[in-house]
Design a protein around this motif. Structure first.
Motif, short mmCIF file in Angstrom:
data_model
loop_
_atom_site.label_atom_id
_atom_site.label_comp_id
_atom_site.label_asym_id
_atom_site.label_seq_id
_atom_site.Cartn_x
_atom_site.Cartn_y
_atom_site.Cartn_z
N SER A 184 0.86 -1.19 0.00
CA SER A 184 0.00 0.00 0.00
C SER A 184 0.89 1.24 0.00
O SER A 184 2.06 1.18 0.42
N ALA A 185 0.35 2.35 -0.48
CA ALA A 185 1.13 3.59 -0.53
C ALA A 185 0.20 4.76 -0.70
O ALA A 185 -0.96 4.63 -1.14
N PHE A 186 0.71 5.94 -0.34
CA PHE A 186 0.05 7.20 -0.68
C PHE A 186 0.65 7.71 -1.98
O PHE A 186 1.77 7.35 -2.36
N VAL A 187 -0.08 8.57 -2.67
CA VAL A 187 0.43 9.25 -3.87
C VAL A 187 0.52 10.72 -3.55
O VAL A 187 -0.49 11.37 -3.22
N ASN A 188 1.73 11.28 -3.61
CA ASN A 188 1.89 12.68 -3.25
C ASN A 188 1.47 13.61 -4.39
O ASN A 188 1.04 13.15 -5.46
N THR A 189 1.62 14.90 -4.17
CA THR A 189 1.14 15.88 -5.15
C THR A 189 1.93 15.84 -6.45
O THR A 189 1.48 16.36 -7.47
N GLU A 190 3.12 15.22 -6.40
CA GLU A 190 3.93 15.08 -7.61
C GLU A 190 3.69 13.75 -8.32
O GLU A 190 4.40 13.41 -9.26
N GLY A 191 2.69 13.01 -7.84
CA GLY A 191 2.34 11.75 -8.48
C GLY A 191 3.26 10.61 -8.13
O GLY A 191 3.27 9.59 -8.82
N GLN A 192 4.05 10.74 -7.04
CA GLN A 192 5.00 9.70 -6.65
C GLN A 192 4.43 8.84 -5.52
O GLN A 192 3.68 9.31 -4.65
N LEU A 193 4.80 7.56 -5.54
CA LEU A 193 4.41 6.64 -4.47
C LEU A 193 5.26 6.94 -3.23
O LEU A 193 6.49 6.95 -3.29
N VAL A 194 4.60 7.18 -2.10
CA VAL A 194 5.31 7.48 -0.86
C VAL A 194 4.69 6.66 0.27
O VAL A 194 3.56 6.17 0.17
N LYS A 195 5.46 6.52 1.37
CA LYS A 195 5.03 5.75 2.53
C LYS A 195 4.57 4.35 2.10
O LYS A 195 3.48 3.89 2.46
N VAL A 196 5.43 3.70 1.35
CA VAL A 196 5.11 2.37 0.82
C VAL A 196 5.25 1.35 1.93
O VAL A 196 6.29 1.27 2.60
N GLU A 197 4.21 0.53 2.15
CA GLU A 197 4.22 -0.48 3.21
C GLU A 197 3.73 -1.81 2.64
O GLU A 197 2.72 -1.85 1.93
N PRO A 198 4.41 -2.91 2.98
CA PRO A 198 3.92 -4.22 2.53
C PRO A 198 2.73 -4.68 3.36
O PRO A 198 2.57 -4.27 4.52
N PHE A 199 1.90 -5.50 2.78
CA PHE A 199 0.83 -6.14 3.53
C PHE A 199 1.43 -7.17 4.49
O PHE A 199 2.58 -7.57 4.36
N SER A 200 0.63 -7.60 5.43
CA SER A 200 1.11 -8.55 6.44
C SER A 200 1.38 -9.92 5.82
O SER A 200 0.99 -10.20 4.69
N ASP A 201 2.02 -10.77 6.62
CA ASP A 201 2.34 -12.12 6.15
C ASP A 201 1.09 -12.97 5.92
O ASP A 201 1.17 -14.03 5.31
N VAL A 202 -0.02 -12.53 6.45
CA VAL A 202 -1.28 -13.24 6.17
C VAL A 202 -1.61 -13.15 4.68
O VAL A 202 -2.15 -14.08 4.09
N ILE A 203 -1.26 -12.02 4.08
CA ILE A 203 -1.51 -11.80 2.65
C ILE A 203 -0.28 -12.16 1.83
O ILE A 203 -0.35 -12.94 0.87
N ASN A 204 0.86 -11.58 2.17
CA ASN A 204 2.09 -11.84 1.42
C ASN A 204 2.75 -13.12 1.92
O ASN A 204 3.11 -13.23 3.09
#
Length: 627
Positions: A184-204
């Motif tokens: 998961s991630a946010f998209v900043n005002t410049e269109g870049q992926l930021v604060k990228v976090e993986p899902f938990s081991d239940v999913i991944n």
């Protein structure tokens, strides 16, 4: 694009087969190829003799990993040596590989052989880009172009996507890269992926996870994962892609279950849940598909069960790949396809909803978003006119954000080209748009649906002409009103020359001849006698009646005299007939004269012992229509 996630069988495998480069065998290479370990298989095939099967498999290894330059090299050698015996589906892959290197001329020539009618990518994309309602401004979402990001979806005020960015081992044989996880991630005002976090081991897990889609309350997720059970493919075991469902319980994902229409024998992939949660769209190669992958839909019932999968049908699905469905609130379907005509490889298409069970003919989104490589995974916030998609146009999967803008208001003329007698559509026809002064404004070669579309302007007069080899051109004129008529529908009916004229006939070999009385020349002469002039006057009338007709005048001799003498004599006679027609008002550009000498005798006599009558049959002129 990571073909591992959406190509052909979409098969995943785990393989650690190694081989010594000095002792590679065909059996080892084939085993690697059959198990979809394409990187190692390519290394093996590069060391083996260039047999037909080795070259085809080598080209496929590179093609499935979107290494188009290498694929073109291997396929090129295959076609140079073995073209006459190459299977038709390889024509499709080679054509798309060529387009992937922007060699549209050669790619279109091969695709024309594959589909059976003329295709012009450049003209097609120019036409659709002008006529599509929107254009797109793009921005890559990560400075690192090698993360292999794709499979993006909306997730509240975030996005979710698949990536190999946290992988530590090159564990996956298809492309020697790590397995995919969801982030998961946010998209900043410049269109870049930021604060990228993986899902938990239940999913991944240690398998591939990708392509998540969420319910409106974000408490239900559907996503792809490779199955646990493996089946044999060749000498190796492989796992199919399945759709799983997870539930958010106390802020954590739990209750991961496989949906019942997943299978150990085919793939289901790229799920998309509609906003009301009542329908789940996906792509699959399950039995009953029209091609490699088709788009399906199931109803999600209130009790959590599902209806039987329904194929969206031939309007959407082709004999190739249709994948990555996305549905807007108004029911418009966006998807990726390499079966509908496009810029090469996967393109993004849209199709308006007609009813709950039917969509309109797909429209290519044009060259502001579609490249010569794979473009896919289009999602849209139709209120903000913003969205995301994935493309491998830079050599690896990358995510892009876009802003959708309205094209300048388009006034359109649209129509189709049909045979006047049979009413069959005529793919490969050329349609030209002219202004009132007769200036050519635009032309397009129609695709398999026989349709064309042109931009027009208000308060103007236009002429449209439809051309097809061996057909009389059709013509239509129209004008637009002061305010502009937004849509004009024309049906262009063209009549074949052999339907229009009794003396024009189509031969068993496909050639079309104008059958006239024979033209007679004096012995060793080539001047046009009165009898010959009478015959040529009939031809003259045909050519004046059909000003776009082009013909070949072929002159033939009997087998007396030497080969060289007869060839020269026949060339002079063909040229004399051509000159007669030019002197009587026919443009020389419409005519071609060829002397065949005695190379195409109708009667071959033993020891050249022909009768005078038999010699006279061999002495003839033929008039073949070229277009």
């Amino acid at each position: 694009m990571m073909k591992k996630l959406y190509y052909i069988l979409f098969v995943f495998c785990s393989i650690t087969t190694l081989f010594a480069q000095k002792k590679v065998s065909v059996k080892q290479a084939n085993s690697l190829f059959e198990s979809r370990s394409y990187v190692k298989a390519a290394e093996a095939y590069e060391q083996l003799p260039q047999t037909k099967q080795n070259l085809q498999n080598l080209g496929d290894c590179y093609y499935y990993n979107f290494q188009m330059n290498n694929a073109v090299r291997a396929y090129g050698q295959l076609f140079f040596t073995f073209k006459d015996s190459v299977k038709k589906e390889v024509f499709f892959r080679y054509a798309n590989a060529l387009k992937g290197t922007k060699d549209f001329e050669k790619g279109d020539a091969l695709m024309t052989e594959y589909i059976g009618y003329e295709q012009s990518t450049t003209k097609f994309m120019k036409n659709v880009t002008r006529n599509i309602p929107n254009s797109f401004k793009l921005q890559m979402m990560s400075k690192n172009k090698t993360n292999g990001d794709f499979g993006i979806s909306f997730y509240g005020d975030k996005v979710v996507f698949a990536s190999v960015r946290n992988g530590v081992e090159n564990a996956y044989g298809w492309n020697d890269r790590p397995y995919l996880d969801l982030f998961s991630a946010f998209v900043n005002t410049e269109g870049q992926l930021v604060k990228v976090e993986p899902f938990s081991d239940v999913i991944n897990t240690k398998k591939h996870e990708s392509n998540a889609t969420f319910s409106a309350d974000l408490k239900t997720m559907y996503f792809n994962r490779t199955g646990e059970k493996q089946i044999k493919v060749g000498e190796e075991k492989v796992a199919m892609v399945k759709i799983y469902k997870a539930e958010l319980v106390n802020g954590k994902w739990a209750n991961v279950t496989m949906v019942p229409f997943s299978s150990d024998t085919y793939c289901v992939q790229h799920p998309f849940l509609t906003k009301d949660g009542k329908k789940l769209y996906f792509s699959s190669d399950m039995p009953g598909t029209l091609g490699s992958f088709d788009i399906y839909v199931v109803d999600v019932n209130d009790d959590g069960t599902y209806s039987q999968p329904r194929n969206l049908g031939e309007t959407i699905n082709t004999n190739q790949r249709e994948q990555f469905p996305f549905i807007t609130a108004d029911g418009t379907l966006y998807f990726a396809s390499d079966g509908h005509q496009g810029n090469g490889n996967l393109d993004v298409f849209m199709s308006l909803k007609i009813s709950d069970a039917e969509f309109d003919k797909p429209r290519n989104l044009g060259s502001t978003i579609n490249s010569e490589m794979d473009d896919f995974n289009f999602i849209l916030d139709e209120i903000k006119d913003q969205g995301y998609f994935a493309s491998n146009r830079t050599g690896d999967d990358n995510l892009y954000t876009f802003i959708r803008e309205d094209n300048k208001l388009q006034y359109l003329v649209e129509g189709e080209v049909r045979d006047m007698k049979s009413m069959q559509l005529l793919p490969g026809s050329t349609v030209k748009l002219y202004d009132e002064a007769g200036n050519l404004l635009e032309e397009v070669v129609v695709g398999k649906d026989g349709t064309f579309t042109f931009n027009i302007e208000p308060n103007k007069k236009y002429k449209i002409m439809a051309f097809k080899d061996f057909y009389i051109p059709a013509e239509a004129t129209f004008d637009t009103s002061q305010k502009g008529k937004v849509y004009i529908d024309l049906q262009m009916k063209v009549e074949s020359y052999y339907d229009a004229e009794d003396i024009i006939n189509k031969q068993p070999d496909g050639s079309v001849l104008i059958e006239l009385e024979n033209i007679y020349f004096d012995l060793n002469k080539w001047d046009i006698k009165p009898q010959a002039a009478q015959v040529l006057n009939v031809l003259l009338g045909i050519l004046k009646k059909y000003p776009y007709m082009e013909i070949e005048i072929g002159a033939h001799t009997d087998s007396r005299a030497s080969d060289m003498y007869n060839l020269r004599l026949s060339n002079k006679r063909a040229a004399a007939a051509l000159d007669y027609l030019v002197q009587n008002g026919i443009d020389r550009k419409r005519l071609r004269a060829i002397g065949y000498g005695e190379t195409k005798l109708l009667i071959i006599c033993p020891n050249n012992d022909c009768t005078s009558a038999e010699h006279s049959i061999n002495r003839r002129c033929t008039f073949m229509i070229l277009k």
